[in-house]
Every structure is written in C-alpha cells, then in structure tokens.
Scaffold this motif. Structure first.
Motif, PDB file in Angstrom:
ATOM      1  N   LEU A 242      -8.541  11.108   0.660  1.00 54.37           N
ATOM      2  CA  LEU A 242      -8.573   9.895   1.458  1.00 54.37           C
ATOM      3  C   LEU A 242      -7.166   9.395   1.735  1.00 54.37           C
ATOM      4  O   LEU A 242      -6.305   9.432   0.857  1.00 54.37           O
ATOM      5  CB  LEU A 242      -9.338   8.791   0.726  1.00 54.37           C
ATOM      6  N   LEU A 243      -6.955   8.910   2.951  1.00 53.83           N
ATOM      7  CA  LEU A 243      -5.776   8.126   3.295  1.00 53.83           C
ATOM      8  C   LEU A 243      -6.247   6.721   3.611  1.00 53.83           C
ATOM      9  O   LEU A 243      -7.127   6.531   4.464  1.00 53.83           O
ATOM     10  CB  LEU A 243      -5.048   8.711   4.504  1.00 53.83           C
ATOM     11  N   ILE A 244      -5.685   5.735   2.926  1.00 52.00           N
ATOM     12  CA  ILE A 244      -6.033   4.339   3.148  1.00 52.00           C
ATOM     13  C   ILE A 244      -4.761   3.594   3.533  1.00 52.00           C
ATOM     14  O   ILE A 244      -3.769   3.630   2.803  1.00 52.00           O
ATOM     15  CB  ILE A 244      -6.654   3.714   1.888  1.00 52.00           C
ATOM     16  N   GLN A 245      -4.794   2.955   4.691  1.00 51.71           N
ATOM     17  CA  GLN A 245      -3.650   2.172   5.165  1.00 51.71           C
ATOM     18  C   GLN A 245      -4.055   0.713   5.346  1.00 51.71           C
ATOM     19  O   GLN A 245      -5.178   0.429   5.767  1.00 51.71           O
ATOM     20  CB  GLN A 245      -3.130   2.712   6.494  1.00 51.71           C
ATOM     21  N   ALA A 246      -3.131  -0.189   5.045  1.00 50.98           N
ATOM     22  CA  ALA A 246      -3.368  -1.618   5.242  1.00 50.98           C
ATOM     23  C   ALA A 246      -2.037  -2.304   5.457  1.00 50.98           C
ATOM     24  O   ALA A 246      -0.968  -1.760   5.155  1.00 50.98           O
ATOM     25  CB  ALA A 246      -4.095  -2.224   4.043  1.00 50.98           C
ATOM     26  N   GLY A 247      -2.090  -3.534   5.980  1.00 45.60           N
ATOM     27  CA  GLY A 247      -0.909  -4.373   6.103  1.00 45.60           C
ATOM     28  C   GLY A 247      -0.902  -5.408   4.996  1.00 45.60           C
ATOM     29  O   GLY A 247      -1.956  -5.834   4.518  1.00 45.60           O
ATOM     30  N   SER A 248       0.288  -5.853   4.609  1.00 47.77           N
ATOM     31  CA  SER A 248       0.360  -6.829   3.525  1.00 47.77           C
ATOM     32  C   SER A 248      -0.045  -8.229   3.975  1.00 47.77           C
ATOM     33  O   SER A 248      -0.317  -9.094   3.139  1.00 47.77           O
ATOM     34  CB  SER A 248       1.769  -6.858   2.927  1.00 47.77           C
ATOM     35  N   ASN A 249      -0.111  -8.464   5.291  1.00 51.97           N
ATOM     36  CA  ASN A 249      -0.447  -9.793   5.806  1.00 51.97           C
ATOM     37  C   ASN A 249      -1.901  -9.872   6.256  1.00 51.97           C
ATOM     38  O   ASN A 249      -2.210 -10.417   7.317  1.00 51.97           O
ATOM     39  CB  ASN A 249       0.462 -10.161   6.979  1.00 51.97           C
ATOM     40  N   GLU A 250      -2.813  -9.356   5.447  1.00 54.03           N
ATOM     41  CA  GLU A 250      -4.213  -9.429   5.845  1.00 54.03           C
ATOM     42  C   GLU A 250      -5.093  -9.860   4.683  1.00 54.03           C
ATOM     43  O   GLU A 250      -4.866  -9.489   3.527  1.00 54.03           O
ATOM     44  CB  GLU A 250      -4.703  -8.113   6.438  1.00 54.03           C
ATOM     45  N   LEU A 251      -6.119 -10.646   5.024  1.00 52.80           N
ATOM     46  CA  LEU A 251      -7.066 -11.105   4.013  1.00 52.80           C
ATOM     47  C   LEU A 251      -7.731  -9.942   3.299  1.00 52.80           C
ATOM     48  O   LEU A 251      -8.087 -10.058   2.121  1.00 52.80           O
ATOM     49  CB  LEU A 251      -8.166 -11.963   4.672  1.00 52.80           C
TER      50      LEU A 251
ATOM     51  N   GLN B 121      -2.102  -0.691  13.265  1.00 52.49           N
ATOM     52  CA  GLN B 121      -1.937   0.598  13.947  1.00 52.49           C
ATOM     53  C   GLN B 121      -2.353   0.514  15.413  1.00 52.49           C
ATOM     54  O   GLN B 121      -1.844   1.257  16.253  1.00 52.49           O
ATOM     55  CB  GLN B 121      -2.768   1.685  13.250  1.00 52.49           C
ATOM     56  N   ALA B 122      -3.282  -0.402  15.708  1.00 48.54           N
ATOM     57  CA  ALA B 122      -3.748  -0.542  17.085  1.00 48.54           C
ATOM     58  C   ALA B 122      -2.683  -1.106  18.008  1.00 48.54           C
ATOM     59  O   ALA B 122      -2.841  -1.060  19.236  1.00 48.54           O
ATOM     60  CB  ALA B 122      -4.993  -1.437  17.124  1.00 48.54           C
TER      61      ALA B 122
ATOM     62  N   ASP C 139       6.821  -1.011  15.799  1.00 51.75           N
ATOM     63  CA  ASP C 139       7.322   0.230  15.208  1.00 51.75           C
ATOM     64  C   ASP C 139       6.504   0.651  13.996  1.00 51.75           C
ATOM     65  O   ASP C 139       6.264   1.847  13.782  1.00 51.75           O
ATOM     66  CB  ASP C 139       8.791   0.065  14.791  1.00 51.75           C
ATOM     67  N   GLU C 140       6.085  -0.317  13.193  1.00 46.90           N
ATOM     68  CA  GLU C 140       5.301   0.018  11.999  1.00 46.90           C
ATOM     69  C   GLU C 140       3.972   0.682  12.354  1.00 46.90           C
ATOM     70  O   GLU C 140       3.487   1.539  11.620  1.00 46.90           O
ATOM     71  CB  GLU C 140       5.048  -1.242  11.164  1.00 46.90           C
ATOM     72  N   GLY C 141       3.379   0.281  13.479  1.00 52.59           N
ATOM     73  CA  GLY C 141       2.152   0.917  13.911  1.00 52.59           C
ATOM     74  C   GLY C 141       2.379   2.355  14.307  1.00 52.59           C
ATOM     75  O   GLY C 141       1.591   3.253  13.962  1.00 52.59           O
ATOM     76  N   GLU C 142       3.457   2.595  15.019  1.00 48.60           N
ATOM     77  CA  GLU C 142       3.821   3.963  15.398  1.00 48.60           C
ATOM     78  C   GLU C 142       4.049   4.823  14.160  1.00 48.60           C
ATOM     79  O   GLU C 142       3.579   5.962  14.066  1.00 48.60           O
ATOM     80  CB  GLU C 142       5.078   3.922  16.263  1.00 48.60           C
ATOM     81  N   THR C 143       4.756   4.276  13.191  1.00 52.78           N
ATOM     82  CA  THR C 143       5.031   5.021  11.955  1.00 52.78           C
ATOM     83  C   THR C 143       3.742   5.342  11.212  1.00 52.78           C
ATOM     84  O   THR C 143       3.552   6.457  10.714  1.00 52.78           O
ATOM     85  CB  THR C 143       5.977   4.216  11.047  1.00 52.78           C
ATOM     86  N   ALA C 144       2.840   4.366  11.121  1.00 56.32           N
ATOM     87  CA  ALA C 144       1.593   4.564  10.389  1.00 56.32           C
ATOM     88  C   ALA C 144       0.742   5.658  11.028  1.00 56.32           C
ATOM     89  O   ALA C 144       0.141   6.483  10.317  1.00 56.32           O
ATOM     90  CB  ALA C 144       0.817   3.257  10.319  1.00 56.32           C
TER      91      ALA C 144
ATOM     92  N   MET D 171      14.909  -4.964  15.352  1.00 57.71           N
ATOM     93  CA  MET D 171      13.856  -5.099  16.365  1.00 57.71           C
ATOM     94  C   MET D 171      12.496  -5.314  15.715  1.00 57.71           C
ATOM     95  O   MET D 171      11.671  -6.078  16.195  1.00 57.71           O
ATOM     96  CB  MET D 171      13.813  -3.846  17.258  1.00 57.71           C
ATOM     97  N   SER D 172      12.231  -4.674  14.571  1.00 55.59           N
ATOM     98  CA  SER D 172      10.914  -4.764  13.965  1.00 55.59           C
ATOM     99  C   SER D 172      10.556  -6.198  13.596  1.00 55.59           C
ATOM    100  O   SER D 172       9.405  -6.611  13.748  1.00 55.59           O
ATOM    101  CB  SER D 172      10.840  -3.866  12.737  1.00 55.59           C
ATOM    102  N   ARG D 173      11.526  -6.982  13.126  1.00 52.80           N
ATOM    103  CA  ARG D 173      11.225  -8.366  12.773  1.00 52.80           C
ATOM    104  C   ARG D 173      10.750  -9.135  13.997  1.00 52.80           C
ATOM    105  O   ARG D 173       9.784  -9.901  13.939  1.00 52.80           O
ATOM    106  CB  ARG D 173      12.456  -9.042  12.173  1.00 52.80           C
ATOM    107  N   GLU D 174      11.423  -8.934  15.132  1.00 52.81           N
ATOM    108  CA  GLU D 174      11.013  -9.591  16.361  1.00 52.81           C
ATOM    109  C   GLU D 174       9.638  -9.092  16.816  1.00 52.81           C
ATOM    110  O   GLU D 174       8.812  -9.869  17.316  1.00 52.81           O
ATOM    111  CB  GLU D 174      12.047  -9.353  17.461  1.00 52.81           C
TER     112      GLU D 174
END
Length: 310
Positions: free
Chosen positions: A232-241, A273-274, A280-285, A1-4
């Motif tokens: 500090l907690l720093i979160q990011a996605g791999s698909n971002e500039l 995360q928004a 699902d990844e946003g929920e996990t984060a 489901m996450s890929r979709e």
C-alpha cells in the motif's frame, strides 16, 4: 514559490462555493462544477463502460498501449462525486504509469447507504478480474481518493474475505477511513483545514453509515484486520482533518505485516494531488505514486508518457 502556491490554494478552498455539510443535491452540483471546470487534456480518451454490471468510465491516453489497469474510486464523502469528476486526476496518473483507468461510478448515499458502494466496488473488481487476461491480478492496482480511498481499503478487505486474488498494490490518496470520526486530527487540524469542518463531515458520515455501525471495519478500515493485503501507498497532507485516518490506517497495515509506505506532505490540504497543476507538492506526490507503482509492479510498469515524448 511553493509557499505562495500553498497560500493560493488555501484561499481558493476557504472561499470556494462547496458546503460539505449542506443540502446534498445542491452540493453535488457544486462539487461536480468545481472538478469538471477544466476539460481533460486533448490526448485523454474517455469511454463509458461497465464492469460487473457497474457503470465505469474508462480513461486512456491516446497512442498509449496500456500495460495494466488502475481500478479507481472517486471521492466525495460517499455522497458527492462521479467518475467524470475524477477523470482529470486519474488521467494524470495514467499518463505517468502507462496504464488505463477504470473509474467506478458506485452508488451514492444517502439514497444508497452502506453497503451499496462496497457491493459495487466488489462487483467491479470481480468484473475486472474476469476481463483481465487470464484473470491476472498482477495487472491490476486499486486506487482511491478520499472516500474512494476508504472504499478501496474496504474492497481489499472484503476481497480477501471472499478469497479473491489480491491486486498488485493499492494507492490511497487522503483516505477517509474512520467514520466514527475519532481521530485526533478531527479536532487538532480544524484551524488549518481550509475545506472541511468536523460538523460537516459528521453530516456526510451519517448519510453513508445509515443504520449500520460506523465502527464496522468495512465502513471504517482503520478498525479492520489488514493482514494479507497487497503493498500500500498512503498519501495525505498535514493540513487536513482526516490526517489521522491515513496515519492510523498505515500503522494498522504495518502491525499486520503489510508492506506500507506512508507519505505525509507538510502544509497542504486534503487531496492536494488533485491540484498538481498549481502546486509543486501535488506534482511531486503524483511522481512518487508513479514510482511506487513501478517498484511494486516491476520494470514493465510506468513509462512516463511525457518523458517518452521528449
């Protein structure tokens, strides 16, 4: 489901109405409509107020006695956004941690370039410390998203310089922390970032920097000395500039002996995360952020309201 889910979010952002580099007044309206299209949950209580004479929007969960405050700075490249536009994401973390949120409506560029936003952030932080019982910084966590995460990092540096007590922790979602735009991901991630382009980000960076130096550590915290900052907690996605902003900020913190946790989620965009409601990844984060706050602030922080209601 996450890929979709990831594919659906990518399409939503690529085909959305926001033009980050466009006319700032028109795009403010678009940005606000996008982020406020869904009303907050019925148990979310929004109360306008001030901290240090800076307007804030207090976010609470009905029936929950808060055990601390998240001082929150919204995103939008210092040009878009508002406290109200970030209330959905903020309320989600408030619910998970049993805290209240004070969302800061700092002044926006280009009308009010640097250091207006930072001055507002410091004033709000001072106001919150004065308001907190005994001025206890252990009851305060600084949180930011995108530009707000860069602003939160700059606030911590400025607070240290002014010998203000540090908060318990900082949580930085997809930080925009290098307005020189020198990170490699500004070019290597252009094909996979569904929302931003380097040219558009450059327009907005100039709006905020104004006549100042974009390499100023209080504008671009990746160049700041971070010694003495809280965990500090720093979160990011791999698909971002802006991926390298997060990676380099975490590396700088580690080099300066700051306790730092960097979490990079593969295949997701800026501020994923928004979109926890559809991803699902946003929920996990967000769950990981709540876990971080529980670990940082001790067992008294962070009873998940949803679990308590079961």
């Amino acid at each position: 489901m996450s890929r979709e889910q990831r594919a659906a979010l990518d399409s939503l952002l690529r085909n959305g109405p926001l033009d980050v580099g466009g006319d700032h007044l028109k795009q403010r309206e678009v940005f606000t409509r996008m982020l406020t299209s869904r009303p907050p949950a019925e148990d979310v209580v929004l109360t306008p107020g001030t901290l240090g004479k800076v307007p804030v929007l207090e976010v609470g969960i009905d029936g929950v006695t808060p055990n601390g405050t998240l001082l929150w700075f919204h995103g939008g490249f210092y040009v878009f956004g508002s406290a109200r536009a970030s209330a959905g994401l903020a309320s989600d973390l408030a619910r998970r941690t049993g805290t209240r949120v004070a969302l800061v409506d700092y002044r926006l560029a280009p009308e009010c370039p640097y250091p207006a936003a930072l001055d507002d952030a410091v004033a709000a932080y001072r106001g919150l410390l004065d308001e907190t019982a005994g001025g206890d910084p252990a009851r305060v966590v600084v949180v930011g998203e995108s530009a707000g995460a860069g602003l939160a990092a700059a606030l911590l540096v400025r607070a240290r310089e002014q010998n203000l007590p540090m908060p318990a922790a900082g949580v930085l979602f997809s930080p925009y922390a290098d307005l020189t735009l020198s990170g490699e991901s500004m070019t290597t991630k252009t094909a996979v970032d569904p929302a931003f382009t380097p040219d558009a980000v450059a327009v907005r960076a100039k709006d905020y920097v104004g006549a100042a130096d974009p390499a100023d550590p209080l504008i671009s915290p990746v160049f700041a000395g971070l010694r003495g900052l809280p965990p500090l907690l720093i979160q990011a996605g791999s698909n971002e500039l802006l991926l390298d902003d997060a990676v380099r900020l975490a590396a700088r913190a580690a080099a300066d002996d700051v306790q730092v946790t960097l979490q990079v989620t593969p295949g997701v965009p800026h501020l994923f995360q928004a979109f926890a409601a559809m991803l699902d990844e946003g929920e996990t984060a967000l769950g990981q952020a709540a876990d971080f706050l529980r670990a940082t602030r001790g067992p008294g922080c962070g009873a998940d309201v949803r679990q308590a209601e079961v």
